[in-house]
Scaffold this active site. Structure first.
Site, PDB file in Angstrom:
ATOM      1  N   CYS A  55       0.836  -1.201   0.000  1.00 19.84           N
ATOM      2  CA  CYS A  55       0.000   0.000   0.000  1.00 19.84           C
ATOM      3  C   CYS A  55       0.867   1.245   0.000  1.00 19.84           C
ATOM      4  O   CYS A  55       0.356   2.353   0.134  1.00 19.84           O
ATOM      5  CB  CYS A  55      -0.912  -0.003   1.214  1.00 19.84           C
ATOM      6  SG  CYS A  55      -0.004   0.106   2.772  1.00 19.84           S
ATOM      7  N   CYS A  58       4.840   1.783   3.971  1.00 23.78           N
ATOM      8  CA  CYS A  58       6.205   1.816   4.527  1.00 23.78           C
ATOM      9  C   CYS A  58       6.970   3.007   3.968  1.00 23.78           C
ATOM     10  O   CYS A  58       7.739   3.664   4.683  1.00 23.78           O
ATOM     11  CB  CYS A  58       6.936   0.505   4.232  1.00 23.78           C
ATOM     12  SG  CYS A  58       6.279  -0.888   5.162  1.00 23.78           S
ATOM     13  N   CYS A 150       4.198  -7.092   5.157  1.00 18.38           N
ATOM     14  CA  CYS A 150       3.953  -7.808   3.896  1.00 18.38           C
ATOM     15  C   CYS A 150       5.235  -8.412   3.340  1.00 18.38           C
ATOM     16  O   CYS A 150       5.272  -9.582   2.977  1.00 18.38           O
ATOM     17  CB  CYS A 150       3.331  -6.865   2.869  1.00 18.38           C
ATOM     18  SG  CYS A 150       1.839  -6.046   3.451  1.00 18.38           S
ATOM     19  N   CYS A 187       3.870  -3.001  10.842  1.00 16.29           N
ATOM     20  CA  CYS A 187       3.018  -2.529   9.753  1.00 16.29           C
ATOM     21  C   CYS A 187       2.546  -1.114  10.052  1.00 16.29           C
ATOM     22  O   CYS A 187       1.649  -0.928  10.856  1.00 16.29           O
ATOM     23  CB  CYS A 187       1.820  -3.466   9.621  1.00 16.29           C
ATOM     24  SG  CYS A 187       0.664  -3.046   8.326  1.00 16.29           S
ATOM     25  N   HIS A 225       4.555  -6.785  26.074  1.00 20.68           N
ATOM     26  CA  HIS A 225       3.878  -6.939  27.363  1.00 20.68           C
ATOM     27  C   HIS A 225       4.814  -6.625  28.542  1.00 20.68           C
ATOM     28  O   HIS A 225       4.366  -6.107  29.565  1.00 20.68           O
ATOM     29  CB  HIS A 225       3.394  -8.390  27.438  1.00 20.68           C
ATOM     30  CG  HIS A 225       2.604  -8.749  28.638  1.00 20.68           C
ATOM     31  ND1 HIS A 225       1.358  -8.225  28.917  1.00 20.68           N
ATOM     32  CD2 HIS A 225       2.870  -9.626  29.640  1.00 20.68           C
ATOM     33  CE1 HIS A 225       0.898  -8.771  30.035  1.00 20.68           C
ATOM     34  NE2 HIS A 225       1.790  -9.612  30.497  1.00 20.68           N
ATOM     35  N   CYS A 228       5.122  -2.687  28.713  1.00 21.18           N
ATOM     36  CA  CYS A 228       3.896  -1.909  28.507  1.00 21.18           C
ATOM     37  C   CYS A 228       3.571  -1.042  29.725  1.00 21.18           C
ATOM     38  O   CYS A 228       3.701  -1.476  30.871  1.00 21.18           O
ATOM     39  CB  CYS A 228       2.727  -2.862  28.236  1.00 21.18           C
ATOM     40  SG  CYS A 228       1.155  -2.007  28.044  1.00 21.18           S
ATOM     41  N   CYS A 252      -5.818  -2.497  31.370  1.00 19.90           N
ATOM     42  CA  CYS A 252      -5.151  -3.419  30.442  1.00 19.90           C
ATOM     43  C   CYS A 252      -6.137  -3.866  29.351  1.00 19.90           C
ATOM     44  O   CYS A 252      -7.309  -4.127  29.618  1.00 19.90           O
ATOM     45  CB  CYS A 252      -4.647  -4.620  31.229  1.00 19.90           C
ATOM     46  SG  CYS A 252      -4.096  -5.969  30.179  1.00 19.90           S
ATOM     47  N   CYS A 258      -5.637  -7.433  22.995  1.00 17.51           N
ATOM     48  CA  CYS A 258      -4.239  -7.003  22.908  1.00 17.51           C
ATOM     49  C   CYS A 258      -3.328  -8.216  22.716  1.00 17.51           C
ATOM     50  O   CYS A 258      -3.410  -9.201  23.453  1.00 17.51           O
ATOM     51  CB  CYS A 258      -3.831  -6.244  24.167  1.00 17.51           C
ATOM     52  SG  CYS A 258      -2.104  -5.708  24.105  1.00 17.51           S
ATOM     53  N   CYS A 267       8.094  -1.026  20.503  1.00 15.50           N
ATOM     54  CA  CYS A 267       7.092   0.060  20.449  1.00 15.50           C
ATOM     55  C   CYS A 267       6.882   0.788  21.791  1.00 15.50           C
ATOM     56  O   CYS A 267       6.744   2.016  21.795  1.00 15.50           O
ATOM     57  CB  CYS A 267       5.758  -0.469  19.947  1.00 15.50           C
ATOM     58  SG  CYS A 267       5.866  -1.323  18.379  1.00 15.50           S
ATOM     59  N   CYS A 279       0.423   2.330  19.852  1.00  9.86           N
ATOM     60  CA  CYS A 279      -0.910   1.723  19.816  1.00  9.86           C
ATOM     61  C   CYS A 279      -1.594   1.743  21.186  1.00  9.86           C
ATOM     62  O   CYS A 279      -2.698   2.276  21.337  1.00  9.86           O
ATOM     63  CB  CYS A 279      -0.814   0.287  19.311  1.00  9.86           C
ATOM     64  SG  CYS A 279      -0.118   0.164  17.650  1.00  9.86           S
ATOM     65  N   CYS A 286      -2.255  -3.843  21.202  1.00  9.68           N
ATOM     66  CA  CYS A 286      -1.232  -4.206  20.215  1.00  9.68           C
ATOM     67  C   CYS A 286      -1.837  -5.265  19.296  1.00  9.68           C
ATOM     68  O   CYS A 286      -2.483  -6.199  19.758  1.00  9.68           O
ATOM     69  CB  CYS A 286      -0.007  -4.759  20.940  1.00  9.68           C
ATOM     70  SG  CYS A 286       1.140  -5.622  19.857  1.00  9.68           S
ATOM     71  N   CYS A 289       1.648  -6.727  14.958  1.00  7.07           N
ATOM     72  CA  CYS A 289       2.028  -6.577  13.543  1.00  7.07           C
ATOM     73  C   CYS A 289       3.475  -6.916  13.270  1.00  7.07           C
ATOM     74  O   CYS A 289       3.863  -7.031  12.107  1.00  7.07           O
ATOM     75  CB  CYS A 289       1.690  -5.174  13.052  1.00  7.07           C
ATOM     76  SG  CYS A 289       2.795  -3.889  13.658  1.00  7.07           S
TER      77      CYS A 289
HETATM   78 FE1  SF4 Z   1       0.073  -6.626  28.168  1.00  6.96          FE
HETATM   79 FE2  SF4 Z   1      -1.507  -5.537  26.320  1.00  6.96          FE
HETATM   80 FE3  SF4 Z   1      -2.202  -5.384  28.866  1.00  6.96          FE
HETATM   81 FE4  SF4 Z   1      -0.146  -3.957  27.916  1.00  6.96          FE
HETATM   82  S1  SF4 Z   1      -2.333  -3.702  27.377  1.00  6.96           S
HETATM   83  S2  SF4 Z   1      -0.201  -5.125  29.845  1.00  6.96           S
HETATM   84  S3  SF4 Z   1       0.711  -5.402  26.433  1.00  6.96           S
HETATM   85  S4  SF4 Z   1      -1.991  -7.281  27.659  1.00  6.96           S
HETATM   86 FE1  F3S Z   2       3.811  -2.271  17.908  1.00  6.13          FE
HETATM   87 FE2  F3S Z   2       1.308  -1.678  17.503  1.00  6.13          FE
HETATM   88 FE3  F3S Z   2       2.552  -3.366  15.883  1.00  6.13          FE
HETATM   89  S1  F3S Z   2       2.258  -2.013  19.455  1.00  6.13           S
HETATM   90  S2  F3S Z   2       4.023  -4.356  17.184  1.00  6.13           S
HETATM   91  S3  F3S Z   2       2.977  -1.224  16.135  1.00  6.13           S
HETATM   92  S4  F3S Z   2       0.450  -3.482  16.541  1.00  6.13           S
END
Ligand code: SF4
Ligand code: F3S
Length: 353
Positions: A55, A58, A150, A187, A225, A228, A252, A258, A267, A279, A286, A289
């Site tokens: 698309c 990137c 991709c 992605c 995780h 996060c 959460c 997620c 990320c 995200c 998340c 991706c």
């Molecule tokens: Fe884990 Fe997602 Fe919860 Fe963050 S939002 S603590 S990554 S499950």
């Molecule tokens: Fe990061 Fe969001 Fe992808 S947290 S791994 S960009 S889905």
């Protein structure tokens, strides 16, 4: 149109080099070396950037970085010879540039977009199936950098009738010659991942250390995780269950699909859009991706698809060793008993989308 490198002043250029040192985890002492490696254009390897089933996200992600102009600096100094979206040339002139560079050899080949497995005619450029151009371009490349979901593992196109696949798949199946391959999944590709990888290659003339699916460890060695900002909520069993709930807005997102517990990427610390947000910071789970199983293996995105038993064993071990272990274990036993965690395994049917 890209700005010329000549329009970037020395201060911005050194700021770029300092930022790149940070991306690579190097100290300030490395800045002069990076400046030499990036600034010495005469020794730069040429670059071919091919687009298959994509698309152009990137490309957009890469050129959308703010000042100093990361894309301008890198694209100008690496001698970008062919890029369908960015190059001014078109038609026979553009194709000549591609074939002259292939004949020259020794270039960096950047690939964006997947390879259609179902039928090569799904993607044709200048009347040539993409996979055939990729085959020729890879044959004389020094290194291949696949960018985005991709080109790395098939991404969204893998779930379509074209059955898009990544460059590694094409190499494994003899459609493309085997070459050193670096996978920069997510992605779209994170611009800093691409800049960092190119500069690493300029500095060390080899691929960075990578994981088992060819992703650089410097960007993909940590579980989302584990870093996060909502991890404390997870440990306390505070889950968002109602998207409209004001009280649960920072909870959460595990029960809302997620995929952070199964996803490796930086990320949470690097974030996106020049460090602005990411995200989960935006309130979306998340989507995994960066993982080879994205998209189909992570779908539905907004429904829990696996339970905690699918988590990496080290993470469970770390949790059980922690102070929250008793409460957490109790929480998940309770969740499992009430059926809220599901049974794990493949994605549940009929989730939200
Ligand atoms: Fe884990 Fe997602 Fe919860 Fe963050 S939002 S603590 S990554 S499950
Ligand atoms: Fe990061 Fe969001 Fe992808 S947290 S791994 S960009 S889905």
């Amino acid at each position: 149109m890209l700005r010329s490198f000549r329009n970037i002043n020395r201060r911005d250029f050194l700021k770029f080099c300092a930022g790149t040192a940070t991306i690579l985890g190097l100290s300030e002492a490395a800045v002069p070396r990076i400046a030499r490696a990036v600034g010495d254009a005469a020794k730069k390897p040429p670059v071919i950037w091919l687009e298959g089933q994509d698309c152009a996200g990137c490309t957009i992600s890469f050129i959308n970085t703010s000042n100093p102009g990361t894309a301008e600096i890198v694209l100008d100094t690496i001698s970008l010879r062919y890029h369908e979206t960015l190059m001014a040339a078109s038609g026979y002139v553009a194709e000549k540039a591609l074939h002259d560079t292939i004949a020259e050899g020794g270039y960096v080949l950047i690939v964006e977009g997947s390879i259609p497995k179902a039928d090569e005619r799904f993607v044709q450029i200048a009347d040539v199936p993409f996979v055939k151009t990729l085959n020729k371009a890879a044959a004389n490349a020094a290194v291949v950098i696949a960018i985005g979901a991709c080109a790395t593992y098939g991404g969204i196109p893998r779930g379509t009738p074209s059955n898009g696949q990544g460059v590694g798949w094409a190499m494994e199946n003899g459609l493309v010659p085997k070459k050193p391959l670096i996978n920069l999944s997510t992605c779209p590709v994170h611009p800093e991942h691409l800049v960092g990888t190119i500069v690493y290659y300029l500095l060390f003339a080899k691929a960075p250390p990578m994981d088992s699916v060819a992703r650089p460890l410097m960007f993909f060695d940590k579980l989302i995780h584990d870093n996060c900002e909502r991890r404390g909520r997870f440990d306390n069993g505070e889950f968002l269950e109602d998207w409209n709930s004001f009280e649960e807005r920072n909870s959460c997102l595990f029960l809302k699909g997620c995929k952070g517990p199964w996803t490796y990427a930086d990320c949470p610390t690097r974030r996106w859009n020049d460090g602005l947000n990411w995200c989960i910071g935006c309130g979306a789970g998340c989507q995994g991706c960066s993982q080879p199983e994205f998209y189909t293996g992570m779908s539905p995105l907004y429904a829990k698809t696996k339970d905690i038993a699918g988590m990496r064993i080290e993470t469970i071990g770390a949790l059980l060793a922690g102070a929250t272990a008793v409460g957490l274990a109790g929480h998940f036993i309770g969740q499992a008993a009430t059926g809220r965690l599901g049974k794990g395994g493949p994605p549940e049917e009929g989730g939200e989308s």
